[in-house]
Design an enzyme around this catalytic site. Structure first.
Site, mmCIF file in Angstrom:
data_model
loop_
_atom_site.group_PDB
_atom_site.id
_atom_site.type_symbol
_atom_site.label_atom_id
_atom_site.label_comp_id
_atom_site.label_asym_id
_atom_site.label_seq_id
_atom_site.Cartn_x
_atom_site.Cartn_y
_atom_site.Cartn_z
ATOM 1 N N MET A 192 -3.601 -7.259 -7.254
ATOM 2 C CA MET A 192 -2.976 -8.376 -7.955
ATOM 3 C C MET A 192 -3.982 -9.391 -8.502
ATOM 4 O O MET A 192 -3.665 -10.580 -8.621
ATOM 5 C CB MET A 192 -1.967 -9.072 -7.030
ATOM 6 C CG MET A 192 -0.866 -8.152 -6.511
ATOM 7 S SD MET A 192 0.029 -7.290 -7.825
ATOM 8 C CE MET A 192 1.069 -8.620 -8.410
ATOM 9 N N ARG A 193 -5.193 -8.936 -8.818
ATOM 10 C CA ARG A 193 -6.200 -9.823 -9.402
ATOM 11 C C ARG A 193 -6.580 -9.288 -10.776
ATOM 12 O O ARG A 193 -6.625 -8.075 -10.976
ATOM 13 C CB ARG A 193 -7.480 -9.868 -8.554
ATOM 14 C CG ARG A 193 -7.283 -10.167 -7.103
ATOM 15 C CD ARG A 193 -6.913 -11.592 -6.828
ATOM 16 N NE ARG A 193 -7.834 -12.540 -7.410
ATOM 17 C CZ ARG A 193 -7.549 -13.847 -7.546
ATOM 18 N NH1 ARG A 193 -6.381 -14.314 -7.150
ATOM 19 N NH2 ARG A 193 -8.428 -14.673 -8.084
ATOM 20 N N GLY B 217 0.793 -1.227 0.000
ATOM 21 C CA GLY B 217 0.000 0.000 0.000
ATOM 22 C C GLY B 217 0.823 1.274 0.000
ATOM 23 O O GLY B 217 0.310 2.332 0.352
ATOM 24 N N SER B 218 2.086 1.189 -0.447
ATOM 25 C CA SER B 218 2.886 2.423 -0.459
ATOM 26 C C SER B 218 2.327 3.420 -1.482
ATOM 27 O O SER B 218 2.363 4.634 -1.251
ATOM 28 C CB SER B 218 4.364 2.126 -0.734
ATOM 29 O OG SER B 218 4.558 1.700 -2.049
ATOM 30 N N ASN B 219 1.781 2.914 -2.579
ATOM 31 C CA ASN B 219 1.164 3.835 -3.549
ATOM 32 C C ASN B 219 -0.106 4.452 -2.984
ATOM 33 O O ASN B 219 -0.368 5.643 -3.186
ATOM 34 C CB ASN B 219 0.870 3.108 -4.866
ATOM 35 C CG ASN B 219 2.088 3.033 -5.744
ATOM 36 O OD1 ASN B 219 2.476 4.016 -6.362
ATOM 37 N ND2 ASN B 219 2.731 1.867 -5.773
ATOM 38 N N ASP C 124 -2.671 -5.201 -18.018
ATOM 39 C CA ASP C 124 -1.652 -4.184 -18.286
ATOM 40 C C ASP C 124 -1.714 -3.634 -19.716
ATOM 41 O O ASP C 124 -0.702 -3.264 -20.305
ATOM 42 C CB ASP C 124 -0.237 -4.708 -17.970
ATOM 43 C CG ASP C 124 -0.125 -5.140 -16.511
ATOM 44 O OD1 ASP C 124 -0.749 -4.501 -15.658
ATOM 45 O OD2 ASP C 124 0.580 -6.130 -16.240
ATOM 46 N N HIS D 120 1.755 0.160 -13.132
ATOM 47 C CA HIS D 120 2.516 -1.041 -13.478
ATOM 48 C C HIS D 120 4.015 -0.702 -13.508
ATOM 49 O O HIS D 120 4.395 0.340 -14.051
ATOM 50 C CB HIS D 120 2.061 -1.567 -14.849
ATOM 51 C CG HIS D 120 2.788 -2.805 -15.239
ATOM 52 N ND1 HIS D 120 2.495 -4.035 -14.681
ATOM 53 C CD2 HIS D 120 3.818 -3.005 -16.087
ATOM 54 C CE1 HIS D 120 3.317 -4.935 -15.181
ATOM 55 N NE2 HIS D 120 4.127 -4.345 -16.040
ATOM 56 N N SER E 72 4.270 2.881 -15.380
ATOM 57 C CA SER E 72 3.206 3.403 -16.240
ATOM 58 C C SER E 72 1.897 3.422 -15.474
ATOM 59 O O SER E 72 1.568 2.455 -14.787
ATOM 60 C CB SER E 72 2.998 2.485 -17.461
ATOM 61 O OG SER E 72 4.207 2.219 -18.131
ATOM 62 N N ASN F 184 -4.626 1.909 -13.261
ATOM 63 C CA ASN F 184 -3.698 0.945 -12.648
ATOM 64 C C ASN F 184 -2.283 1.485 -12.778
ATOM 65 O O ASN F 184 -1.988 2.267 -13.680
ATOM 66 C CB ASN F 184 -3.797 -0.401 -13.387
ATOM 67 C CG ASN F 184 -2.869 -1.448 -12.810
ATOM 68 O OD1 ASN F 184 -2.791 -1.629 -11.603
ATOM 69 N ND2 ASN F 184 -2.141 -2.143 -13.676
HETATM 70 C C1 GRF Z 1 3.713 -1.434 -7.354
HETATM 71 O O1 GRF Z 1 5.073 -1.571 -7.604
HETATM 72 C C2 GRF Z 1 2.934 -1.482 -8.631
HETATM 73 O O2 GRF Z 1 3.666 -1.110 -9.745
HETATM 74 C C3 GRF Z 1 2.505 -2.909 -8.744
HETATM 75 O O3 GRF Z 1 2.322 -3.339 -7.423
HETATM 76 C C4 GRF Z 1 3.163 -2.603 -6.566
HETATM 77 C C5 GRF Z 1 2.350 -2.146 -5.400
HETATM 78 O O4 GRF Z 1 3.147 -1.610 -4.374
HETATM 79 N N1 GRF Z 1 1.313 -3.011 -9.548
HETATM 80 P P1 GRF Z 1 2.470 -0.948 -3.112
HETATM 81 O O5 GRF Z 1 1.518 -1.966 -2.503
HETATM 82 O O6 GRF Z 1 1.756 0.292 -3.561
HETATM 83 O O7 GRF Z 1 3.598 -0.631 -2.177
#
Ligand code: GRF
Length: 193
Positions: free
Chosen positions: A84-85, A6-8, A139, A103, A130, A101
C-alpha cells in the site's frame, strides 16, 4: 511485498507448492508491524522482513533499502501483493519491468484506493481484478491478466471484495508465470537478433 493480510501471498505460495508456478519466494517485505502476512510467512517458513516506512526519511530511502534487500536475496521479480505504498523511480530502476502488482478493479477503471466501493457506487455491472507491470503512476503500467467479476444486486463492499479476492488468488500466480515466460522469450529474441 505486502502491507496487510497476505492472502495473495499465500495463494502464490500455494501455487508454487502445487507445481502450478515454477518459482520460489526468497523474501517477503512488509511495512506494517501488524500485517498478518508476517504470520502467514512464518507458518510457511518463508523469510519475512519488516521495513517500516515510518523509520525512513523518504520514499526513496525506503525503496533504496528494499532494492538492496532484494538484490542480496538475488530476487528476479518483485511481486506487490497488497503493497500500500507508492513506489519511486529508485525501485523501478533497480528492477526494470520486473515488478508486478494486483489491483481490485478492471484497470484502467477505478485506480487508487477504494476501487471496490467506487465500482459499486458507479453502478457498473462488471468489475474484477488486474495484474499489471508497475510504473510510476499508481495502478498504471501494461496489463498482464484480468478477471471479471459480476456485481450482484445485493452486493456490499465486503461481499464484492471477497469475490474479487477469489479471482485474484487464481490469476496472480498465472499472471506471474505469463509475465516471466514472455519476458524470457523477449530476452531470448533480443539475444538471437
Ligand atoms: C488485494 O485485494 C489487492 O487487490 C489489493 O490489496 C489487497 C491485498 O489483499 N492491492 P491480501 O493482503 O493479499 O489479502
Amino acid at each position: 511485498m505486502a502491507s496487510g493480510s497476505g492472502s495473495n501471498f499465500e495463494a502464490i505460495a500455494a501455487a508454487i507448492r502445487s507445481g502450478e508456478l515454477n518459482a520460489s519466494i526468497e523474501l517477503v517485505i512488509y511495512n506494517n508491524p501488524k500485517a498478518k502476512v508476517a504470520e502467514r510467512a512464518a507458518r510457511l517458513g518463508i523469510p519475512a522482513q519488516l521495513m517500516d516506512h515510518r523509520t525512513f526519511d523518504s520514499r526513496e530511502a525506503l525503496d533504496t533499502a528494499i532494492a538492496a534487500q532484494f538484490k542480496t536475496h538475488k530476487v528476479n521479480w518483485i511481486i506487490m501483493a497488497g503493497w500500500m505504498r507508492r513506489v519511486t523511480q529508485t525501485l523501478l530502476s533497480a528492477f526494470p519491468r520486473r515488478i508486478l502488482n494486483i489491483h481490485p478493479s478492471l484497470l484502467p477503471s477505478f485506480p487508487g484506493i477504494h476501487s471496490v466501493e467506487q465500482a459499486l457506487n458507479a453502478g457498473v455491472k462488471i468489475t474484477g481484478c488486474s495484474v499489471h507491470f508497475v510504473e510510476l503512476i499508481v495502478d498504471s503500467g501494461p496489463i498482464v491478466m484480468q478477471a471479471a467479476v459480476p456485481i450482484l444486486p445485493d452486493d456490499s463492499v465486503e461481499s464484492l471484495q471477497a469475490r474479487i479476492q477469489m479471482q485474484e488468488h487464481i490469476i496472480f500466480p498465472r499472471a506471474i508465470a505469463l509475465a516471466a515466460s514472455q519476458t524470457a522469450s523477449a530476452t531470448a529474441n533480443e539475444i538471437s537478433s
